[in-house]
Every structure is written in C-alpha cells, then in structure tokens.
Design a protein around this motif. Sequence first.
Motif, PDB file in Angstrom:
ATOM      1  N   ARG A 233       0.914  -1.694   0.088  1.00  0.00           N
ATOM      2  CA  ARG A 233       0.080  -0.059   0.019  1.00  0.00           C
ATOM      3  C   ARG A 233       0.411   1.109   0.213  1.00  0.00           C
ATOM      4  NH1 ARG A 233      -4.442  -1.762   4.165  1.00  0.00           N
ATOM      5  NH2 ARG A 233      -5.769  -3.308   3.020  1.00  0.00           N
ATOM      6  N   ILE A 234       1.956   1.576   0.289  1.00  0.00           N
ATOM      7  CA  ILE A 234       2.910   2.166   0.189  1.00  0.00           C
ATOM      8  C   ILE A 234       4.036   3.091  -1.241  1.00  0.00           C
ATOM      9  CG2 ILE A 234       5.421   3.082   0.745  1.00  0.00           C
ATOM     10  CD1 ILE A 234       5.842   1.337   3.307  1.00  0.00           C
ATOM     11  N   GLN A 235       2.649   3.886  -1.685  1.00  0.00           N
ATOM     12  CA  GLN A 235       3.238   4.692  -3.115  1.00  0.00           C
ATOM     13  C   GLN A 235       4.522   5.036  -3.577  1.00  0.00           C
ATOM     14  OE1 GLN A 235      -0.173   4.455  -4.880  1.00  0.00           O
ATOM     15  NE2 GLN A 235      -0.557   3.310  -3.961  1.00  0.00           N
ATOM     16  N   ALA A 236       5.170   5.753  -2.462  1.00  0.00           N
ATOM     17  CA  ALA A 236       6.628   6.401  -2.456  1.00  0.00           C
ATOM     18  C   ALA A 236       7.721   5.616  -3.349  1.00  0.00           C
ATOM     19  CB  ALA A 236       6.727   6.642  -1.673  1.00  0.00           C
ATOM     20  N   ARG A 237       8.120   6.183  -3.969  1.00  0.00           N
ATOM     21  CA  ARG A 237       9.341   5.400  -5.240  1.00  0.00           C
ATOM     22  C   ARG A 237      10.888   5.181  -3.374  1.00  0.00           C
ATOM     23  NH1 ARG A 237       9.405   7.377 -11.334  1.00  0.00           N
ATOM     24  NH2 ARG A 237       7.018   7.609 -11.254  1.00  0.00           N
ATOM     25  N   GLN A 238      10.752   5.872  -3.198  1.00  0.00           N
ATOM     26  CA  GLN A 238      12.007   5.660  -2.120  1.00  0.00           C
ATOM     27  C   GLN A 238      11.221   6.149  -0.876  1.00  0.00           C
ATOM     28  OE1 GLN A 238      15.415   8.531  -3.647  1.00  0.00           O
ATOM     29  NE2 GLN A 238      16.241   6.491  -4.756  1.00  0.00           N
ATOM     30  N   VAL A 239      11.910   5.402  -0.336  1.00  0.00           N
ATOM     31  CA  VAL A 239      11.635   4.973   1.688  1.00  0.00           C
ATOM     32  C   VAL A 239      13.622   5.797   2.905  1.00  0.00           C
ATOM     33  CG1 VAL A 239       9.286   4.259   1.255  1.00  0.00           C
ATOM     34  CG2 VAL A 239      11.299   2.833   1.423  1.00  0.00           C
ATOM     35  N   ARG A 240      12.821   6.421   3.928  1.00  0.00           N
ATOM     36  CA  ARG A 240      14.273   5.894   4.315  1.00  0.00           C
ATOM     37  C   ARG A 240      13.552   4.849   5.559  1.00  0.00           C
ATOM     38  NH1 ARG A 240      17.494   9.852   6.380  1.00  0.00           N
ATOM     39  NH2 ARG A 240      16.745  11.250   4.888  1.00  0.00           N
ATOM     40  N   VAL A 241      14.371   3.611   5.800  1.00  0.00           N
ATOM     41  CA  VAL A 241      14.004   2.713   6.358  1.00  0.00           C
ATOM     42  C   VAL A 241      14.832   2.675   7.455  1.00  0.00           C
ATOM     43  CG1 VAL A 241      14.324  -0.043   6.446  1.00  0.00           C
ATOM     44  CG2 VAL A 241      13.692   1.616   4.507  1.00  0.00           C
ATOM     45  N   VAL A 242      13.384   2.261   8.909  1.00  0.00           N
ATOM     46  CA  VAL A 242      14.066   2.520  10.055  1.00  0.00           C
ATOM     47  C   VAL A 242      13.804   1.161  11.176  1.00  0.00           C
ATOM     48  CG1 VAL A 242      14.681   4.610  10.391  1.00  0.00           C
ATOM     49  CG2 VAL A 242      12.524   3.697  11.285  1.00  0.00           C
ATOM     50  N   GLY A 243      14.526   0.976  11.551  1.00  0.00           N
ATOM     51  CA  GLY A 243      14.696  -0.467  11.824  1.00  0.00           C
ATOM     52  C   GLY A 243      15.054  -1.270  12.928  1.00  0.00           C
ATOM     53  N   GLU A 244      14.841  -2.404  13.324  1.00  0.00           N
ATOM     54  CA  GLU A 244      16.202  -3.293  14.140  1.00  0.00           C
ATOM     55  C   GLU A 244      16.531  -4.385  12.993  1.00  0.00           C
ATOM     56  OE1 GLU A 244      15.076  -5.452  17.518  1.00  0.00           O
ATOM     57  OE2 GLU A 244      13.645  -3.631  18.139  1.00  0.00           O
ATOM     58  N   ASN A 245      17.581  -4.535  13.130  1.00  0.00           N
ATOM     59  CA  ASN A 245      18.583  -5.043  12.524  1.00  0.00           C
ATOM     60  C   ASN A 245      18.474  -4.737  10.755  1.00  0.00           C
ATOM     61  OD1 ASN A 245      18.396  -6.625  14.820  1.00  0.00           O
ATOM     62  ND2 ASN A 245      16.981  -8.361  14.061  1.00  0.00           N
ATOM     63  N   VAL A 246      18.542  -3.724  10.575  1.00  0.00           N
ATOM     64  CA  VAL A 246      18.485  -2.951   9.429  1.00  0.00           C
ATOM     65  C   VAL A 246      18.806  -2.281   9.348  1.00  0.00           C
ATOM     66  CG1 VAL A 246      16.920  -1.793   7.606  1.00  0.00           C
ATOM     67  CG2 VAL A 246      16.162  -3.228   8.970  1.00  0.00           C
ATOM     68  N   GLU A 247      19.922  -1.243   8.304  1.00  0.00           N
ATOM     69  CA  GLU A 247      21.456  -0.554   7.755  1.00  0.00           C
ATOM     70  C   GLU A 247      19.839   0.661   7.881  1.00  0.00           C
ATOM     71  OE1 GLU A 247      25.222   0.931   5.235  1.00  0.00           O
ATOM     72  OE2 GLU A 247      24.500  -1.203   5.888  1.00  0.00           O
ATOM     73  N   GLN A 248      19.644   1.815   8.075  1.00  0.00           N
ATOM     74  CA  GLN A 248      19.422   2.511   8.014  1.00  0.00           C
ATOM     75  C   GLN A 248      19.350   3.711   7.322  1.00  0.00           C
ATOM     76  OE1 GLN A 248      18.799   5.709  11.347  1.00  0.00           O
ATOM     77  NE2 GLN A 248      17.827   4.343  12.889  1.00  0.00           N
ATOM     78  N   GLY A 249      19.035   3.829   6.305  1.00  0.00           N
ATOM     79  CA  GLY A 249      19.331   4.548   4.856  1.00  0.00           C
ATOM     80  C   GLY A 249      17.838   4.647   3.809  1.00  0.00           C
ATOM     81  N   ILE A 250      18.174   5.299   3.145  1.00  0.00           N
ATOM     82  CA  ILE A 250      17.281   6.009   1.415  1.00  0.00           C
ATOM     83  C   ILE A 250      17.179   4.263   0.800  1.00  0.00           C
ATOM     84  CG2 ILE A 250      16.016   7.385   0.245  1.00  0.00           C
ATOM     85  CD1 ILE A 250      17.095   9.417   1.888  1.00  0.00           C
ATOM     86  N   TYR A 251      16.030   3.805   0.554  1.00  0.00           N
ATOM     87  CA  TYR A 251      15.914   2.562  -0.320  1.00  0.00           C
ATOM     88  C   TYR A 251      15.111   2.250  -1.153  1.00  0.00           C
ATOM     89  CZ  TYR A 251      18.886   0.411   3.130  1.00  0.00           C
ATOM     90  OH  TYR A 251      20.144  -0.555   3.774  1.00  0.00           O
ATOM     91  N   ASP A 252      15.066   2.231  -2.492  1.00  0.00           N
ATOM     92  CA  ASP A 252      13.758   2.201  -3.048  1.00  0.00           C
ATOM     93  C   ASP A 252      12.833   1.442  -2.699  1.00  0.00           C
ATOM     94  OD1 ASP A 252      15.413   3.492  -5.401  1.00  0.00           O
ATOM     95  OD2 ASP A 252      15.408   1.893  -7.091  1.00  0.00           O
ATOM     96  N   ILE A 253      11.598   1.019  -3.005  1.00  0.00           N
ATOM     97  CA  ILE A 253      10.568   0.767  -2.117  1.00  0.00           C
ATOM     98  C   ILE A 253      10.604  -1.130  -2.554  1.00  0.00           C
ATOM     99  CG2 ILE A 253       8.794   0.851  -4.606  1.00  0.00           C
ATOM    100  CD1 ILE A 253       8.225   1.818  -0.169  1.00  0.00           C
ATOM    101  N   GLN A 254      11.010  -1.369  -3.676  1.00  0.00           N
ATOM    102  CA  GLN A 254      11.364  -2.340  -3.726  1.00  0.00           C
ATOM    103  C   GLN A 254      11.798  -2.966  -2.836  1.00  0.00           C
ATOM    104  OE1 GLN A 254      10.848  -0.759  -6.749  1.00  0.00           O
ATOM    105  NE2 GLN A 254       9.063  -1.013  -7.510  1.00  0.00           N
TER     106      GLN A 254
END
Length: 183
Positions: free
Chosen positions: A21-42
């Motif tokens: 349901r997330i429409q954006a092309r790029q997102v900033r990803v945060v969370g545990e066991n994840v390297e924070q950063g900007i990723y493509d939605i796929q």
Amino acid sequence: MALQRRPPRRVVEEPYKINERIQARQVRVVGENVEQGIYDIQQARALAQAQNLDLVEISPNAVPPVCRIVDYSKFKYEQKKKQKEIKAKAQKVVIKEIRFGPNTDDHDFDFKLKHAISFLKEGAKVKAYVQFVGRAIVFKERGFQLLDRFAKGLEEHGKIEAEPKLEGKRMSMFIAPKVVAKK
C-alpha cells in the motif's frame, strides 16, 4: 415476500500504510537489524520479507517517507498501549454541584461553603446554583447576592470561572481551584 436487507459491512481503515500500500518510490528505512538509509521501495519490501516482517509507513509527510520494518500486529498493539497510557495520564475534571434556594439561611450557607472548600482542595471544580421554584423567580437579586457571597467566601481557595448567569429557573456559576492538590 419482502427482501431482507443486510447492514453494510464496516471496513476498518488501517491507520498506517503497510507493504504494497506504500506509494512512494523511495523510503527512509529504520528498524532493528536493518542498516538505516534511503532505499527504493522494492528493496525495502525485500528487506522486510527477508526477515518475515512488514514494512510500515510511520511518517508519510517526511521527504522521503519514513518506514519501519516491524511485525505490524505487534506495532499496532504497542501504539494502542501508548494511547491508553496517554489517556490515563490526562487529568479528568471533576465537577461538584452545590444547590441553593433563594432563601437559604446562614447555617446552611456556611455548611455548603465548607463542602465547597473541601471540593476545591481536592482539585474539583464547583458549580454553585440557585434553583428558583414557582414564584421565587421574582427574587433574582437574592440569587445574585447569594452567589456573590459564596464566591467571596471561596476567594482564597478558588477563582470564578464563569460569572453568575440565569438560565431558565436556575442561576449558576463555576469556580475552579487555584492550586490543584497533588495526589
């Protein structure tokens, strides 16, 4: 024979967009066991699927939107819990009512004044009103005088929040505590 109509199904709107349901092309990803950063939605969805978790959009107005990789049901549970805590910490206003008649004598007045003082010390608001019954409405001035005397008696414990006003056969005023007592 009449047709029975079923009530429409209620669709529960989810407060957060998840996964597809997330429409954006790029997102900033945060969370545990994840390297924070900007990723493509796929890429972000792939990271979430690799951990058997959901990609949840937590800040849609940011540029780019912020998404967290979490178990969505657990995330919703924690959000509800936070809302309950906030609601529990919100101060509830208690209003105590004190009723007078236009011909209330001094002893009753003093008795009710003592009760009002104790209510204000507890942190409750006091609604004092004069109830006019039958033809007693012709004594409006007595009602004003009574409530004015009452307010003066409570001056050091509370402040007038609403001046005396006549509504129908009832003249009322509100008094709020000056200092709320710590529980």
